[in-house]
Design a protein around this motif. Structure first.
Motif, PDB file in Angstrom:
ATOM      1  N   SER A 186     -20.007  31.169 -11.267  1.00  0.00           N
ATOM      2  CA  SER A 186     -19.483  30.623 -10.012  1.00  0.00           C
ATOM      3  C   SER A 186     -19.144  29.137 -10.177  1.00  0.00           C
ATOM      4  CB  SER A 186     -20.482  30.834  -8.878  1.00  0.00           C
ATOM      5  OG  SER A 186     -21.633  30.051  -9.054  1.00  0.00           O
ATOM      6  N   GLN A 190     -15.408  26.923 -10.137  1.00  0.00           N
ATOM      7  CA  GLN A 190     -15.175  25.634  -9.465  1.00  0.00           C
ATOM      8  C   GLN A 190     -14.508  24.644 -10.404  1.00  0.00           C
ATOM      9  OE1 GLN A 190     -19.048  24.317  -8.238  1.00  0.00           O
ATOM     10  NE2 GLN A 190     -19.394  26.061  -6.882  1.00  0.00           N
ATOM     11  N   ASN A 193     -10.871  25.594 -11.205  1.00  0.00           N
ATOM     12  CA  ASN A 193     -10.002  25.231 -10.093  1.00  0.00           C
ATOM     13  C   ASN A 193      -9.735  23.730 -10.080  1.00  0.00           C
ATOM     14  OD1 ASN A 193      -9.713  27.803  -9.156  1.00  0.00           O
ATOM     15  ND2 ASN A 193     -11.304  27.631  -7.590  1.00  0.00           N
TER      16      ASN A 193
ATOM     17  N   SER C 260     -14.882  34.862  -9.035  1.00  0.00           N
ATOM     18  CA  SER C 260     -14.984  33.703  -9.909  1.00  0.00           C
ATOM     19  C   SER C 260     -14.546  33.997 -11.334  1.00  0.00           C
ATOM     20  CB  SER C 260     -16.434  33.229  -9.969  1.00  0.00           C
ATOM     21  OG  SER C 260     -16.847  32.789  -8.719  1.00  0.00           O
ATOM     22  N   SER C 273     -13.922  30.683  -5.897  1.00  0.00           N
ATOM     23  CA  SER C 273     -15.245  30.279  -6.361  1.00  0.00           C
ATOM     24  C   SER C 273     -16.195  30.201  -5.177  1.00  0.00           C
ATOM     25  CB  SER C 273     -15.164  28.933  -7.057  1.00  0.00           C
ATOM     26  OG  SER C 273     -14.767  27.964  -6.130  1.00  0.00           O
ATOM     27  N   ALA C 275     -18.783  27.923  -3.291  1.00  0.00           N
ATOM     28  CA  ALA C 275     -19.098  26.498  -3.223  1.00  0.00           C
ATOM     29  C   ALA C 275     -20.578  26.285  -3.485  1.00  0.00           C
ATOM     30  CB  ALA C 275     -18.725  25.960  -1.846  1.00  0.00           C
TER      31      ALA C 275
END
Lengths: 322, 274, 326
Positions: A186, A190, A193, C260, C273, C275
């Motif tokens: 995960s 992030q 991105n 993800s 994704s 956070a």
């Protein structure tokens, strides 16, 4: 390909290390390719294939044994301190492990500000601080991080800091060496991105090095596949993804399991990757190749342009063309 | 509140805490000595020689009737001063040598380490004796001799530290950003090996105090009539049957310093490893 | 179909806590799962989600500082947590074996690899000759070439893939009904990873060993496993057959996790994704949903009421979005 499109160009790059009994170990072997302005060039390969060495050669952390790395937007900096410093400003590298790539004994604010001090940017501390805050904001961290220590941050936050440090000089070319490999899925998303957002915003060019084909094919415009110090296939992501030619690329795609796709073609490679110090004769891949021929053992195939922009080094392909 | 936190970490280590208090006992005696000394430490008063503890002389008097407490107060200055100077000498010369050696490696490393190894081959106290024999006895020469002796340990620690970090990723990263060698050496690597250097300094301090006491005991350190623990000990041993406390006092002072600094060093080391 | 199979390992409401600053912080919170014979089950989650802790508890190898508050673990019908040390020792290696992520550190560098495998057999009562024979046949079964020669080689002479094969051979020499594999392929290159995965699948079929696979990689899991449990911050948020979870995830965390994963198919899109980060042990809520602070679909009830697992579309999910049907 128009000439002015190219940002960095490597030609016949060779990097040898001293091995045991003075036998040279070839980490990178006769590599030529170029990276275009504004693109993401993905470099895939397994451990020991020389992809990290290549990344470090591209930002001059290592000097090549022979061959050249040429940048088109500024002069070659070799032997000239001023030009070398300019080169250091334009090229940045981000490493895999955010726990070891950040000095644990310095505060975040100090670390991000340091490149500005090195290159004499910003009139005074105030102006530099404003720049630090703005780049931290870009990577998704706020001012409260200025006075914090690296140990107080999670892996993903540290990697954001590492990105901020690399980008504060406003470079044109960034080498990302396995930047998301150490992160959880995960958090990895992030960071991926973030890298894309920053690329669009600042017009960055990336050399994205990874062992993970899924990540590379997601992020890159073009892909190069490395095996034992040399490129075996290179082309647009689409070409590589849909029409890969080299048996090693095929095996890689087959092996890199995707949770969504069913396996394309069940190709199981036998054997292990040979050590770079005992590189096999002929085609480096012939020891594991499922379609190895007599010619492969004797002669190392050269890169051939199969279709526009799609290169492959394999005797099978050359056999088809001629 | 947040500032207190690192200190609490140090004092929760029993070695560090005990060592700290032992050293602080001696240091507070020294500080007291700057403001208040009951008698002139060198004033001879034969009439009251070798007295036990009295209200006038709380630690008694020596063979010449000098007040032992006053001599201890002044003696701590000598021990601590020599300790600081010797360690300073070692840090200021040893660390840069080790840094260059570890960071650049190759020929630089070979030359520096050959010199250091040669020096280490001499038994430490012998080297000190030689220097003092050549240049004569004085405080400066004692510091010089002991200082030279303490260089190698700092060089070795610094060398291994700088070697460990010279190819660390954060060093590579700052090199790629254009940081100069000096910048990397001082601002990036040095802060990372400060903890190890502190341990070495603390142990070095203990051995400097010990060596100074040894030299003075042999009559090669501080010259009479100036007080120093080693000198006091060597004078006291002749009167051990008449005045046992006279032997005990400098011994305890030396032990406090040496053990204190050793414990400090041990404590720091285990704190670093946590 | 699965009901007919014998349950090998049953974990019931396992709680595993650590004492941090005078407070019990849970690393594993109310985890229940069952592995049937011959099945491959996966525990999937990010680092710190408690998947390794759960596995270690099944082996009785949890760290000294860990405290198992509630829960029971049954292995072939026998309760494990109340066992004596002796009983644990006979169970480990014979009943349940475990393999770890790093193939280099799991082997003694100074002992020949054959001897290391053999020793494991002899610890559980094999005779000298018998142990050697089964060592060699096990080495063949895990796909090692030239076993006679490899028997007397040292770990550093082998590649990472071969070492992992040796470790698997070592784990399986006593023919345990259950193998726990903690990230067995993470440290390996993709082409080698694939070899090890297909080896594990073959061994599962041929020897009938049930496998509990611990992984963070949904790709690996999807190709190896039948059944998957998704863990987050010490709790199981969703479980079910692997294809159901992948194709129809229900829990917001599972959805986020799947979103993800980068792939060519998602090119030119941003990844969905999640956070924030996984909360550390100290910062986990005592009540309510563990995923509350990162969830995009959180509701008022999520903060105060811990969700219960409910059956939905063939799999279990613990989320207030899917209330129990009255």
């Amino acid at each position: 390909m128009r000439q002015h499109d190219i940002l960095v160009e490597c030609s016949q790059l060779v990097k040898e290390y001293k091995g045991t009994r003075n036998k040279p170990v070839r980490a990178v072997h006769d590599l030529s390719f170029s990276i275009r302005q504004g693109e993401t060039f993905g470099l895939v390969g397994e451990s020991g294939c020389g992809k990290s060495t290549l990344g470090q050669l591209m930002v001059r952390l290592l000097e090549p044994t022979s061959g050249t790395v040429r940048y088109t937007n500024f002069q070659d900096g070799r032997g000239n301190r001023k030009q070398e410093k300019a080169m250091r400003k334009e090229n940045q590298i981000i490493f895999q492990d955010p726990y070891s790539s950040i000095n644990p004994r310095k505060r975040i604010g100090w670390l991000v500000e340091e490149p500005l001090i090195i290159h004499g940017i910003g009139k005074d501390a105030q102006e530099r601080k404003a720049m630090v805050c703005s780049i931290l904001k870009e990577v998704g961290l706020d001012d409260s991080y200025l006075d914090r220590w690296p140990r107080e941050l999670s892996g993903g936050q540290r990697q954001r800091v590492a990105i901020a440090i690399a980008l504060i000089l406003n470079p044109s070319f960034v080498v990302c060496d396995e930047v998301v490999s150490a992160l959880d899925v995960s958090v990895q998303a992030q960071v991926l991105n973030l890298l894309q957002e920053l690329q669009e915003k600042f017009g960055l060019t990336y050399l994205f090095i990874s062992h993970n084909l899924q990540v590379v094919s997601y992020l890159s415009d073009r892909i190069g596949v490395m095996y034992l110090g040399g490129l075996v296939e290179m082309g647009d992501t689409e070409q590589i993804y849909h029409h890969c030619l080299h048996p090693y690329t095929k095996a890689l795609f087959s092996a890199s399991v995707d949770a969504f796709d069913s396996v394309k073609e069940d190709l199981l490679l036998s054997g292990d990757i040979p050590s770079p110090s005992r590189s096999p004769s002929g085609c480096p891949f012939h020891t594991r190749c499922i379609s190895c021929m007599k010619r492969c053992i004797e002669e190392n195939p050269s890169m051939v342009e199969v279709s526009p922009g799609h290169f492959c080094a394999c005797h099978l392909i050359q056999g088809m063309n001629t | 509140m947040k500032r207190n936190f690192p200190l609490r970490r140090y004092f929760s280590n029993i070695h560090f805490a005990i060592g700290f208090y032992m050293v602080m006992t001696v240091v507070s005696l020294m500080i007291l000595g700057f403001f208040y000394i009951p008698y002139d430490p060198n004033a001879i008063d034969i009439a009251h020689k070798l007295q036990g503890a009295t209200t006038a002389h709380i630690l008694g008097t020596d063979q010449l009737g000098r007040d032992i407490f006053s001599r201890v107060l002044v003696g701590t200055r000598v021990s601590l001063l020599i300790g600081i100077l010797v360690v300073g000498f070692g840090v200021l010369i040893g660390t840069p040598l080790g840094a260059l050696s570890g960071y650049f490696g190759g020929k630089t490393d070979e030359v520096i380490m050959k010199v250091i190894d040669t020096q280490m081959a001499f038994p430490g106290i012998l080297l000190a004796l030689m220097i003092i024999a050549v240049f004569g006895t004085s405080l400066q020469n004692t510091v010089l001799a002991l200082g030279l002796m303490s260089i190698p340990r700092f060089t070795r620690i610094a060398r291994s530290g700088f070697m460990k970090y010279r190819n660390a990723e954060f060093v590579q990263a700052s090199r790629a950003r254009g940081a100069s060698h000096a910048r990397i050496l001082v601002l990036h690597i040095l802060p990372n090996i400060v903890p190890e250097l502190l341990v070495t300094a603390s142990l070095g301090f203990a051995s400097a105090v010990m060596s100074e006491a040894g030299l003075s005991y042999l009559g090669l350190g501080m010259q009479p009539p100036n007080p120093s623990f080693g000198k006091m000990l060597s004078e006291a041993q002749n009167y051990i049957l008449q005045a046992w406390w006279y032997v005990l006092i400098p011994s305890v002072a030396i032990s406090l310093l040496v053990m204190g600094f050793n414990l400090l060093g041990d404590g720091l080391q285990s704190i670093n490893q946590q | 179909m699965e009901k007919e199979r014998k349950a090998i390992l049953e974990i019931e409401h396992l709680h595993l806590d650590y004492r941090i600053g005078g407070r019990f912080c849970h690393a594993v919170h109310d985890v229940s799962l069952t592995i049937h014979s011959g099945e491959i089950l996966a525990l999937v989650g990010e680092s710190g989600c408690g998947k390794t802790q759960t596995a270690l508890a099944c082996m009785g190898l949890q760290p000294e500082s860990a405290h198992i508050g509630k829960g029971k673990i049954y292995f072939e019908g026998r309760e494990l947590l109340s066992q004596s040390k002796q009983q644990w020792n006979t169970l480990r290696g014979k009943g349940i074996s475990m393999i770890f992520q790093e193939p280099m550190t799991a082997l003694n560098p100074l002992v020949k690899v054959g001897k290391q495998i053999e020793e494991n057999g002899r610890n559980h009562g094999l005779g000298k000759i018998q142990a050697r024979e089964s060592t060699l046949s096990m080495m063949e079964k895990v796909g090692l070439p030239d076993v006679g020669r490899l028997y007397s080689s040292y770990p550093h002479q082998l590649s990472g893939g071969m070492r992992q094969r040796i470790i698997i051979a070592m784990a399986l020499i006593n023919d345990p009904p259950l193998l726990i594999a903690d990230e067995p392929t993470t440290a390996l290159d993709v082409t080698i990873q694939k070899q090890i995965m297909s080896l594990m699948k073959t061994l599962n079929k041929e020897l009938g060993t049930a496998i509990m696979l611990i992984s963070h990689d949904l790709g690996v899991v999807s190709h190896l496993c039948d059944y998957v449990h998704i863990m987050y911050a010490g709790t199981i948020v969703e479980n079910g057959p692997v294809h159901m979870i992948l194709n129809k995830p229900l829990h917001p965390y599972t959805k986020g996790l799947l979103g993800s994963i980068p792939s060519y198919g998602k090119k030119d899109q941003r990844l969905d994704s999640i956070a924030g980060i996984v909360p550390s042990l100290e910062n986990r809520p005592q009540v309510g949903c563990q995923f509350y602070n990162r969830c995009t679909q959180r509701m008022a009830s999520c903060k105060n009421i811990s969700p219960h697992a409910t059956m939905r579309d063939g799999h279990m999910v613990a989320c207030h979005l899917y209330p129990e049907e009255a």
